[in-house]
Design an enzyme around this catalytic site. Structure first.
Site, PDB file in Angstrom:
ATOM      1  N   SER A 141      52.877  48.418  39.356  1.00 26.45           N
ATOM      2  CA  SER A 141      52.049  47.534  40.163  1.00 26.45           C
ATOM      3  C   SER A 141      51.228  46.661  39.213  1.00 26.45           C
ATOM      4  CB  SER A 141      51.105  48.384  41.024  1.00 26.45           C
ATOM      5  OG  SER A 141      50.095  47.613  41.630  1.00 26.45           O
ATOM      6  N   TYR A 154      45.292  55.627  42.520  1.00 25.20           N
ATOM      7  CA  TYR A 154      46.433  54.717  42.465  1.00 25.20           C
ATOM      8  C   TYR A 154      46.531  54.078  41.080  1.00 25.20           C
ATOM      9  CZ  TYR A 154      49.651  51.004  43.873  1.00 25.20           C
ATOM     10  OH  TYR A 154      50.726  50.158  43.976  1.00 25.20           O
TER      11      TYR A 154
END
Length: 187
Positions: A141, A154
């Site tokens: 990401s 995350y």
């Protein structure tokens, strides 16, 4: 797009979202796809829509034994695995003090350990290939490149995926196995 005709690719988290798109594009390009997910009905529906070049396998990415069974399933149906897209993951905003230890570990198990187990599990199969290279694509990401607020679990796992991909690329490159991480923004 590179020539993917006849490649055998496992895609985790392929039942919906980006993973579903990965499966559809790979199959359209001539790859044989094993859609691996815990969402059985959604995954099977995607496979049904793709047709003969796809199979569904119920995969818990946190289980090494389940990974071994998935690779064996891919080999039985299509032959040695030549590609892996480690796409399965979880993510939602939450501040540092909002996570329980159990919740933080769930992020680590799915987003980070799942990627490790996937890479480790496909190696014996990739080493069987007769010709051509093999490829592992780990979905990280933009959060694996820079921090954002309210996403500590995350962020930690996506930074880990980025680092693991770089290390694996150095280890496996001499064998003709490419390892890359991809860093999409918000989906």
């Amino acid at each position: 797009m590179a020539n993917i005709e006849g490649k055998v690719v496992i895609v985790t988290g392929g039942a919906r979202g980006m993973g579903k798109s990965h499966c559809q594009v790979l199959a359209k390009g001539g790859a044989k796809v094993v859609l691996a997910d815990v969402l059985d009905d959604e995954g099977q529906a995607v496979v049904n829509g793709i047709g003969a070049n796809a199979r569904f396998f119920h995969l818990d990415v946190t289980s090494e034994d389940n990974w071994k069974k998935c690779v064996a399933f891919a080999e039985e149906n299509f032959g040695p695995v030549t590609g892996l897209v480690n796409n399965a993951g979880i993510g939602y905003p939450k501040p540092l003090d909002g996570h329980s230890e159990e919740e933080f570990r769930k992020f680590v198990d799915i987003n980070q350990v799942g990627v490790f187990l996937g890479m480790k599990s496909v190696l014996p199969s990739m080493r069987k290939r007769k010709s051509g290279g093999a490829s592992i694509v780990n979905i990280s990401s933009t959060a694996g490149l820079r921090a954002i607020s309210n996403a500590i679990a995350y962020i930690a796992t996506k930074f880990a995926v980025t680092g693991m991909s770089k290390s694996a690329a150095l280890d496996l490159g001499p064998e003709g196995i490419r390892v890359n991480s991809v860093h999409p923004g918000t989906i």
